[in-house]
Write a protein that holds these residues in place. Sequence first.
Motif, PDB file in Angstrom:
ATOM      1  N   LEU A 144       6.850  -1.043  15.226  1.00  0.00           N
ATOM      2  CA  LEU A 144       5.416  -1.203  14.426  1.00  0.00           C
ATOM      3  C   LEU A 144       4.317  -1.536  15.373  1.00  0.00           C
ATOM      4  CD1 LEU A 144       6.970  -2.742  11.439  1.00  0.00           C
ATOM      5  CD2 LEU A 144       6.037  -0.513  11.478  1.00  0.00           C
ATOM      6  N   LEU A 146      -7.088   1.160   7.821  1.00  0.00           N
ATOM      7  CA  LEU A 146      -7.192   0.527   6.305  1.00  0.00           C
ATOM      8  C   LEU A 146      -9.079   0.517   6.009  1.00  0.00           C
ATOM      9  CD1 LEU A 146      -4.604  -2.214   6.340  1.00  0.00           C
ATOM     10  CD2 LEU A 146      -4.641  -0.075   5.119  1.00  0.00           C
ATOM     11  N   GLU A 165       1.903   8.893  16.647  1.00  0.00           N
ATOM     12  CA  GLU A 165       2.002   8.262  15.405  1.00  0.00           C
ATOM     13  C   GLU A 165       1.272   7.218  15.018  1.00  0.00           C
ATOM     14  OE1 GLU A 165       6.178   8.580  15.025  1.00  0.00           O
ATOM     15  OE2 GLU A 165       6.472   7.186  13.134  1.00  0.00           O
ATOM     16  N   THR A 166       0.861   6.810  13.695  1.00  0.00           N
ATOM     17  CA  THR A 166       0.166   5.721  13.605  1.00  0.00           C
ATOM     18  C   THR A 166       0.581   4.414  14.026  1.00  0.00           C
ATOM     19  OG1 THR A 166       0.686   5.624  11.294  1.00  0.00           O
ATOM     20  CG2 THR A 166      -1.237   7.025  11.599  1.00  0.00           C
ATOM     21  N   PHE A 167       2.001   4.360  13.758  1.00  0.00           N
ATOM     22  CA  PHE A 167       2.698   3.270  14.345  1.00  0.00           C
ATOM     23  C   PHE A 167       3.649   3.634  15.153  1.00  0.00           C
ATOM     24  CE2 PHE A 167       0.832   1.337  10.519  1.00  0.00           C
ATOM     25  CZ  PHE A 167       0.409   0.169  11.033  1.00  0.00           C
ATOM     26  N   ALA A 188       9.556  12.445  11.597  1.00  0.00           N
ATOM     27  CA  ALA A 188       8.153  12.432  11.848  1.00  0.00           C
ATOM     28  C   ALA A 188       7.567  13.128  12.951  1.00  0.00           C
ATOM     29  CB  ALA A 188       7.855  10.827  11.893  1.00  0.00           C
ATOM     30  N   PRO A 232       5.395   3.147   8.365  1.00  0.00           N
ATOM     31  CA  PRO A 232       5.050   3.734   7.270  1.00  0.00           C
ATOM     32  C   PRO A 232       5.325   4.923   7.040  1.00  0.00           C
ATOM     33  CG  PRO A 232       3.450   2.212   8.171  1.00  0.00           C
ATOM     34  CD  PRO A 232       4.498   2.379   9.380  1.00  0.00           C
ATOM     35  N   ILE A 233       5.194   6.060   7.884  1.00  0.00           N
ATOM     36  CA  ILE A 233       5.485   7.399   7.543  1.00  0.00           C
ATOM     37  C   ILE A 233       7.112   7.309   7.286  1.00  0.00           C
ATOM     38  CG2 ILE A 233       5.621   7.717  10.499  1.00  0.00           C
ATOM     39  CD1 ILE A 233       4.850  10.585   7.508  1.00  0.00           C
ATOM     40  N   GLU A 265       0.706  11.800  11.421  1.00  0.00           N
ATOM     41  CA  GLU A 265       1.422  12.110  10.262  1.00  0.00           C
ATOM     42  C   GLU A 265       0.598  12.087   8.847  1.00  0.00           C
ATOM     43  OE1 GLU A 265       2.219   9.426  11.837  1.00  0.00           O
ATOM     44  OE2 GLU A 265       1.869   7.939  10.526  1.00  0.00           O
ATOM     45  N   GLU A 266      -0.714  11.412   8.936  1.00  0.00           N
ATOM     46  CA  GLU A 266      -1.569  11.482   7.871  1.00  0.00           C
ATOM     47  C   GLU A 266      -2.604  12.649   7.791  1.00  0.00           C
ATOM     48  OE1 GLU A 266      -1.902   8.860   5.608  1.00  0.00           O
ATOM     49  OE2 GLU A 266      -0.266   7.962   6.537  1.00  0.00           O
ATOM     50  N   TYR A 326      -1.946   3.325   7.783  1.00  0.00           N
ATOM     51  CA  TYR A 326      -2.124   2.026   7.669  1.00  0.00           C
ATOM     52  C   TYR A 326      -2.280   0.951   8.789  1.00  0.00           C
ATOM     53  CZ  TYR A 326       0.010   4.095   3.321  1.00  0.00           C
ATOM     54  OH  TYR A 326       0.018   4.932   2.421  1.00  0.00           O
ATOM     55  N   LYS A 360       1.117   3.817  -3.256  1.00  0.00           N
ATOM     56  CA  LYS A 360       0.503   5.244  -3.144  1.00  0.00           C
ATOM     57  C   LYS A 360       2.000   5.827  -3.640  1.00  0.00           C
ATOM     58  CE  LYS A 360      -1.203   8.504  -0.021  1.00  0.00           C
ATOM     59  NZ  LYS A 360      -0.960   8.973   1.226  1.00  0.00           N
ATOM     60  N   LEU A 406       0.734  -1.126  -0.162  1.00  0.00           N
ATOM     61  CA  LEU A 406      -0.086   0.001   0.122  1.00  0.00           C
ATOM     62  C   LEU A 406       0.831   1.161   0.148  1.00  0.00           C
ATOM     63  CD1 LEU A 406      -2.921  -1.187   2.521  1.00  0.00           C
ATOM     64  CD2 LEU A 406      -3.180  -0.643   0.114  1.00  0.00           C
ATOM     65  N   VAL A 407       1.873   1.270   0.619  1.00  0.00           N
ATOM     66  CA  VAL A 407       2.819   2.467   0.968  1.00  0.00           C
ATOM     67  C   VAL A 407       3.565   2.677  -0.382  1.00  0.00           C
ATOM     68  CG1 VAL A 407       4.975   3.461   2.210  1.00  0.00           C
ATOM     69  CG2 VAL A 407       2.926   2.327   3.336  1.00  0.00           C
TER      70      VAL A 407
END
Lengths: 110, 556
Positions: free
Chosen positions: B430, B497, B424-426, B232, A88-89, B467-468, B492, A67, A63-64
């Motif tokens: 992770l 998702l 942070e999303t992760f 980040a 991912p970032i 970050e999104e 993600y 994109k 996905l990353v």
Amino acid sequence: MALRVLEFKYKADNPVTIAKEWSHLGVVGSGDLEVLMESKDLDGWLTVKVVTPVTGFDKVWDLVLGKFANESQLGNVAMEINDNNATPIVVSMRLRQALAEANKLQTEGE
Amino acid sequence: MDDKSMQREWNTLKMDTQERLKKAAPYAKGKIVSAKDTVALLEAVIKPGDKVNLEGNNQKQADFLAECLCNVDPKKIYDLHMVQSVLSLPSHLDVFEKGIAKKVDFSFSGPQAGRLAEFVKDGKVELGAIHTYLELFGRYFIDLTPRVALIVAFEADEQGNLYTGFNTEDTPVIVEATKFKQGIIIAQVNKVVEKLPRVDIPADWVDFIIPAPKPFYVEPLFTRDPALITDAQVLRAMMAIKGIYAEYGVTRLNHGVGFDTAAIELLLPTYGEELGLKGKICTHFSLNPHPTLIPAIESGWVESIHCFGGELGMEEYVKERSDIFFMGPDGTLRSNRCYSQTAGHYALDMFIGGTLQIDKFGNSSTATANRVAGFGGAPNMGCDAKGRRHSTGAWLKCGQEYGMNEQLIGDLPRGKRLVVQLQETFREKLVPGLVETLDAWKLAKNANLDIPPVMIYADDLTHIVTEEGIAYLHKCGTIEQRMAAIRAIAGYTELGLQADPKETRELRKLGIVKTPEDLGIDISRATRSLLAAKNVKELVEWSHGLYNPPARFRNW
């Protein structure tokens, strides 16, 4: 931890390649990665080889990278990523930076 | 007329205290007790079943008294009910292992969180409740009043006056609650001097002074090394400054303890300056003396800071900046956790900090399945103060945007505190930062708690920054819309998702979700080179040599 190799490929509608023949960015520190890009005749494809200790994130890589491929329209480029648990970032940010680096005009000797 | 009044003795507490003091008299010379007699003193003044306060917070610790309490004879002293801000030293739990104490009511347990969870599970500790700081202080005056308080100060004089100075922190509130309900105050001090720099606690509120064998322990909890800030974090800091600080004109605020807010502090003199925000944001803080705020202070951003506690190494710097910090007539800082938390609850327009997990509704928690970590003071600031009645620009704007206002109070205008979580999303390794269900539920089950420990509830949370993008949750009119906004910025993660791209586009149109692009932020600029100081050494340089970092932060 055993390293795994993942392979991905993407095809852009109007593929653009990179300015340099070969480019490198980043360091394989903890939570980080390095990106190598090589301009290559691949019939318009962008190929990506990921070497990573992480399991269970193959779909997220796709996905990353997908994109990034879609936004950059990159093609005829062979990319290699050596990853050490980057989030991912961090991957997205390094990819952008790697692309900027690969498109820098040669300024050597100035 | 029948006389219904009770026949009883009305001054038993006072009489009991006098009895205890009489038993302790042989160990004291005036008010001074030597370190070697401390255990005997404690055995003389404490009775089984007493509520005992052991001073200590996430900064200073009455560590000598904590050790001495572990060494009393459990046949003489047992079943104590400990009421204290933190459980952070090993001795804070040893006292339960040894059967001296039975029950605890506390606020924060950082380093001992894992062991505490085990103790609760094994029945070694009876857990009263986990509180916020203000909540616990409040209960000291209602139903958790200490019978004996074991406190800590820098210096005492022969009469028993105390100097708590830079690290005053929780001492005044503990002493007030204990002494004025006829309790007993025992203080460990670094030394006894002829004349104190100033009096923080008057002598007639203090019963015994113990010169401790070594200076009390202080944890530099609020020192963040800029060298560890990531790109980040710089990105999220840029987003927060542009999308929240500038958008609402936030002048009065508190920053959490993490690297995300350290990044914001270090971006004020660079990115903030570039956006022309100096004087318009970040002028007044309720905050510990964060070393990472030095560059912003030095470049003239900050007008006033009131501190909960001290921070190791910042003593000289603070002393030379008396326009900014609250200072005693002697020229040293007076911190005060109770007052600073009160200020944080009522007089701030924004709380911003990081967390471990945010669930799909927007509830956030730092609890994991096997650690009873507690709250500290964050929830006192990370909530909308319902008793607030004064208005400011940032507070009004947030209230005007509040999507539920009409459903709750009709057409009346009301402001709203900005409560912001940076996430942070992760996180490292992770681990997802946004999740379907909080681990706090598992902890509640494992440690037998009535309710899952939640740091900030969804109905108080107004913004999440990942970050999104930024989710402006308070603008949402329904919980479904709020959940969609959270999914839209969850990246993600499994939660992210599930986001529906069409729905996300709609939320962006409504200004409920803003991506870095929507905010006009160039992600490629988000690198450490934007930080005003890139390491601790540069912080020292910014401070003109006044900041003296603890050894563990010096690598030059």
